[in-house]
Design a protein around this motif. Structure first.
Motif, PDB file in Angstrom:
ATOM      1  N   VAL A  40       0.760  -0.830  -0.068  1.00  0.00           N
ATOM      2  CA  VAL A  40      -0.114   0.209  -0.131  1.00  0.00           C
ATOM      3  C   VAL A  40       0.717   1.228   0.432  1.00  0.00           C
ATOM      4  N   MET A  41       2.066   1.202   0.077  1.00  0.00           N
ATOM      5  CA  MET A  41       2.952   2.329   0.157  1.00  0.00           C
ATOM      6  C   MET A  41       3.424   3.224  -1.093  1.00  0.00           C
ATOM      7  N   LYS A  42       3.659   4.234  -0.957  1.00  0.00           N
ATOM      8  CA  LYS A  42       3.881   4.811  -2.168  1.00  0.00           C
ATOM      9  C   LYS A  42       5.061   4.750  -3.319  1.00  0.00           C
ATOM     10  N   GLN A  43       4.428   4.034  -4.650  1.00  0.00           N
ATOM     11  CA  GLN A  43       5.113   3.472  -4.980  1.00  0.00           C
ATOM     12  C   GLN A  43       6.645   4.123  -6.113  1.00  0.00           C
ATOM     13  N   SER A  44       5.967   5.413  -6.480  1.00  0.00           N
ATOM     14  CA  SER A  44       7.540   6.415  -6.623  1.00  0.00           C
ATOM     15  C   SER A  44       7.509   7.031  -5.676  1.00  0.00           C
ATOM     16  N   ARG A  45       9.148   7.693  -6.546  1.00  0.00           N
ATOM     17  CA  ARG A  45       9.954   8.578  -5.385  1.00  0.00           C
ATOM     18  C   ARG A  45       9.650  10.495  -6.106  1.00  0.00           C
ATOM     19  N   PHE A  46       8.861  10.389  -7.255  1.00  0.00           N
ATOM     20  CA  PHE A  46       8.335  11.743  -7.475  1.00  0.00           C
ATOM     21  C   PHE A  46       6.584  11.806  -7.203  1.00  0.00           C
ATOM     22  N   GLY A  47       6.470  12.889  -6.573  1.00  0.00           N
ATOM     23  CA  GLY A  47       5.167  13.596  -6.237  1.00  0.00           C
ATOM     24  C   GLY A  47       5.243  14.152  -4.945  1.00  0.00           C
ATOM     25  N   ALA A  48       4.506  14.425  -4.856  1.00  0.00           N
ATOM     26  CA  ALA A  48       4.050  15.432  -3.526  1.00  0.00           C
ATOM     27  C   ALA A  48       4.790  13.849  -2.055  1.00  0.00           C
ATOM     28  N   PRO A  49       6.073  14.646  -1.083  1.00  0.00           N
ATOM     29  CA  PRO A  49       6.153  13.900  -0.137  1.00  0.00           C
ATOM     30  C   PRO A  49       5.129  13.177   0.538  1.00  0.00           C
ATOM     31  N   GLU A  50       4.971  12.268   1.711  1.00  0.00           N
ATOM     32  CA  GLU A  50       3.842  11.598   2.070  1.00  0.00           C
ATOM     33  C   GLU A  50       4.756  12.187   3.605  1.00  0.00           C
ATOM     34  N   SER A  51       3.623  12.715   4.159  1.00  0.00           N
ATOM     35  CA  SER A  51       3.969  12.888   6.374  1.00  0.00           C
ATOM     36  C   SER A  51       3.583  11.633   6.843  1.00  0.00           C
ATOM     37  N   VAL A  52       2.604  10.767   6.326  1.00  0.00           N
ATOM     38  CA  VAL A  52       1.973   9.670   6.847  1.00  0.00           C
ATOM     39  C   VAL A  52       2.573   8.588   7.783  1.00  0.00           C
ATOM     40  N   ASN A  53       2.798   7.924   8.383  1.00  0.00           N
ATOM     41  CA  ASN A  53       3.305   6.960   9.037  1.00  0.00           C
ATOM     42  C   ASN A  53       2.880   6.173   9.194  1.00  0.00           C
ATOM     43  N   HIS A  54       3.142   4.757   7.694  1.00  0.00           N
ATOM     44  CA  HIS A  54       2.350   4.470   7.411  1.00  0.00           C
ATOM     45  C   HIS A  54       2.028   2.855   8.293  1.00  0.00           C
ATOM     46  N   PRO A  55       2.936   2.066   8.583  1.00  0.00           N
ATOM     47  CA  PRO A  55       3.230   0.801   9.650  1.00  0.00           C
ATOM     48  C   PRO A  55       1.971   1.111  10.627  1.00  0.00           C
ATOM     49  N   ALA A  56       2.227   2.940  11.261  1.00  0.00           N
ATOM     50  CA  ALA A  56       1.411   2.596  12.168  1.00  0.00           C
ATOM     51  C   ALA A  56      -0.357   2.860  12.457  1.00  0.00           C
ATOM     52  N   THR A  57      -0.152   3.455  10.765  1.00  0.00           N
ATOM     53  CA  THR A  57      -1.739   3.972   9.812  1.00  0.00           C
ATOM     54  C   THR A  57      -2.104   2.664   9.944  1.00  0.00           C
ATOM     55  N   ILE A  58      -1.251   1.310   9.743  1.00  0.00           N
ATOM     56  CA  ILE A  58      -1.596  -0.018   8.798  1.00  0.00           C
ATOM     57  C   ILE A  58      -2.060  -0.665  10.605  1.00  0.00           C
ATOM     58  N   THR A  59      -1.116  -0.160  11.462  1.00  0.00           N
ATOM     59  CA  THR A  59      -1.586  -1.123  12.798  1.00  0.00           C
ATOM     60  C   THR A  59      -3.055  -0.515  13.403  1.00  0.00           C
ATOM     61  N   ALA A  60      -2.841   0.622  13.479  1.00  0.00           N
ATOM     62  CA  ALA A  60      -4.487   1.361  13.953  1.00  0.00           C
ATOM     63  C   ALA A  60      -5.847   1.188  13.100  1.00  0.00           C
ATOM     64  N   TYR A  61      -5.577   0.280  11.833  1.00  0.00           N
ATOM     65  CA  TYR A  61      -6.702   0.156  11.228  1.00  0.00           C
ATOM     66  C   TYR A  61      -6.903  -1.322  11.084  1.00  0.00           C
ATOM     67  N   LEU A  62      -6.217  -2.051  11.374  1.00  0.00           N
ATOM     68  CA  LEU A  62      -6.200  -3.167  12.293  1.00  0.00           C
ATOM     69  C   LEU A  62      -6.139  -3.311  14.124  1.00  0.00           C
ATOM     70  N   ILE A  63      -5.386  -2.585  14.828  1.00  0.00           N
ATOM     71  CA  ILE A  63      -6.338  -2.567  16.244  1.00  0.00           C
ATOM     72  C   ILE A  63      -7.698  -1.945  16.267  1.00  0.00           C
ATOM     73  N   ARG A  64      -8.239  -1.510  15.238  1.00  0.00           N
ATOM     74  CA  ARG A  64      -9.429  -1.378  15.336  1.00  0.00           C
ATOM     75  C   ARG A  64     -10.844  -1.891  15.677  1.00  0.00           C
ATOM     76  N   PHE A  65     -10.642  -2.876  15.099  1.00  0.00           N
ATOM     77  CA  PHE A  65     -11.348  -4.606  15.450  1.00  0.00           C
ATOM     78  C   PHE A  65     -10.688  -5.200  16.658  1.00  0.00           C
ATOM     79  N   VAL A  66      -9.499  -4.616  16.869  1.00  0.00           N
ATOM     80  CA  VAL A  66      -9.668  -5.611  18.167  1.00  0.00           C
ATOM     81  C   VAL A  66     -10.076  -4.842  19.533  1.00  0.00           C
ATOM     82  N   GLU A  67      -9.802  -3.122  18.873  1.00  0.00           N
ATOM     83  CA  GLU A  67     -10.596  -2.627  20.621  1.00  0.00           C
ATOM     84  C   GLU A  67     -12.039  -2.308  20.014  1.00  0.00           C
ATOM     85  N   ARG A  68     -12.757  -2.901  18.713  1.00  0.00           N
ATOM     86  CA  ARG A  68     -13.935  -2.939  18.468  1.00  0.00           C
ATOM     87  C   ARG A  68     -14.615  -1.428  18.345  1.00  0.00           C
ATOM     88  N   ILE A  69     -14.121  -0.594  17.558  1.00  0.00           N
ATOM     89  CA  ILE A  69     -14.115   0.998  17.154  1.00  0.00           C
ATOM     90  C   ILE A  69     -14.999   0.748  16.068  1.00  0.00           C
TER      91      ILE A  69
END
Length: 452
Positions: A40-69
């Motif tokens: 899911v990460m950005k495949q190209s080094r061109f374009g606007a830089p990304e400031s999102v912490n992708h590993p933590a975002t994926i973890t939060a997306y998964l933990i949502r189901f653990v915490e029943r959010i």
């Protein structure tokens, strides 16, 4: 007095009662986050830089189901207001909290790949290698999942069919009509054809062609009445002893349960290594000859409830297709010859005092090849104590269905399209298996400590 040391049993509920940091680490440890991140990460080094912490975002997306959010909106609010939760998900203090749009784009990227299915297969491989999966029986069943959106109310206007020509068709007209019907049947989608068409279809086509958009479904409740719902179906193949989800399939609510069995069975055969697997158990909704054929081709045995469909009982046999004597006593199932695939029946107990026993009217032993009719003649034989014992293991898949709905938000699908709803289902199955693996690992550690 001798002290009997009981084995520890650490359940998923006890795992969820642990401190968040330990709980998240134990569950995420079984998931290959690097594989998901690179998908899911950005495949190209061109374009606007990304400031999102992708590993933590994926973890939060998964933990949502653990915490029943329940929603992404609630997840973002929790990340903003709970700094401890944000740190447990892997975010640094200076990392910005991902927006709802960021999580929506993540869902879209996940829906464009099968990376969640690969991650789930990785969890199953780990559980198998560590000895937590050694099942001899797999239970298959489906459960309904209602869509959040209301069902469409407008009725599609169908064009009126052309008036039929009265009278018998000529030979040329009939040949032309038969040819058109054959072409029409050949061009049907795979899941609109009879189940037998799936036997020769490759697994990739079977999984790619599954209809996934929400549709009306129908089922019978405990009172035997038809109940309708609008949404999806979750089809699971669960290890009867380990209760891991070994294979899964997501479809629209209109798909017949029997049409999902062969894709699940082929997935078990081609994607997993289960040398101890012998039996496939299902309810009467899967009582179709092609399913028995597929199980037989896998070198395994079918334990499926029989759906009589108004069929009369054959003469000389009882309701379980065991042969009967002249006085209509059923022969007893004795054994199964694996070399010749033959069921062996012996004389009933009532024949010991029968006056015809020495007249040669009834034979002492019956032998029936299961290939004569795979649907009727199974091993163990229908109605036998061994058959009933194995069939009871089917309740494991119903138990897992209840777990997924009660604790893992399977019945909380909030997407309008089947493709994005499938991401929700795949994530639920992944988190459940990862939680099961985490609980089994902790349980194994506790048992090792007790032995030491």
């Amino acid at each position: 007095m001798t002290i009997i040391r009981q084995e520890s049993f650490f359940s998923i509920q006890e795992l969820y009662d642990m401190a968040p940091t330990q709980k998240y680490a134990a569950i995420i440890a079984g998931i290959d986050l690097d594989m998901i991140y690179h998908a899911v990460m950005k495949q190209s080094r061109f374009g606007a830089p990304e400031s999102v912490n992708h590993p933590a975002t994926i973890t939060a997306y998964l933990i949502r189901f653990v915490e029943r959010i329940p929603t992404i909106k609630d997840l973002v609010r929790r990340l903003k207001n709970d700094i401890a939760f944000r740190m447990d998900c892997g975010f640094r203090v200076d990392d910005p909290v991902p927006s709802e749009a960021t999580f929506s784009r993540l869902t879209t990227k996940l829906s464009d790949t099968d990376i969640l299915e690969q991650a789930q297969a990785s969890v199953i491989r780990q559980a198998t290698d560590e000895g937590f999966i050694s099942d001899g029986t797999v239970a298959i069943d489906a459960t309904h999942v209602e869509a959040r959106d209301q069902a469409p109310t407008e009725k599609a206007t169908k064009p009126k069919p052309a008036p039929k020509k009265r009278g018998r068709k000529s030979k040329d007209e009939r040949d032309q009509w038969l040819k058109a019907e054959a072409e029409k049947a050949a061009n049907l989608p795979l899941y609109e054809k009879p189940i037998a068409a799936q036997l020769d279809a490759p697994l990739g086509d079977l999984r790619d062609d599954v209809p996934q958009d929400p549709k009306w479904g129908i089922k019978k409740n405990s009172e035997g009445k038809n109940v309708f719902w609008y949404g999806y179906k979750a089809h699971l193949a669960v290890g009867a002893a380990s209760q891991y989800i070994l294979q899964s399939l997501f479809s629209g609510g209109q798909l017949n349960d029997g049409k999902a069995a062969i894709p699940l069975l082929k997935g078990l055969e081609e994607r997993l290594s289960l040398p101890n697997l012998r039996y496939q158990t299902m309810d009467a909704g899967y009582d179709y000859t092609p399913i028995y054929t597929q199980v037989h081709q896998m070198g395994q045995q079918s334990v499926i409830a029989y759906n009589r469909r108004n069929e009369p009982e054959p003469d000389g046999f009882n309701q379980h297709f065991a042969p009967t004597c002249v006085r209509e006593h059923a022969y007893r199932y004795d054994s199964f010859d694996t070399q010749y695939e033959t069921l062996k029946y012996t004389q009933p107990k009532e024949c010991k005092d029968c006056p015809l026993v020495n007249e040669g009217v009834c034979q002492k032993v019956w032998k029936i090849k299961i290939t004569k009719d795979l649907r009727r003649y199974t091993t163990p034989a229908r109605g036998s104590k061994a058959w009933k014992t194995i069939f009871k293991r089917r309740t494991s898949v119903e138990r897992v269905n209840a777990y997924l709905k009660e604790y893992f938000q399977l019945n909380n699908v909030r997407y309008r399209t089947g493709q994005r709803a499938k991401v929700h289902f795949d994530t639920v199955a992944l988190i459940y298996n990862a939680s099961k693996l985490a609980a089994d690992r902790i349980n194994a550690q506790l048992n090792a400590q007790n032995i030491a």
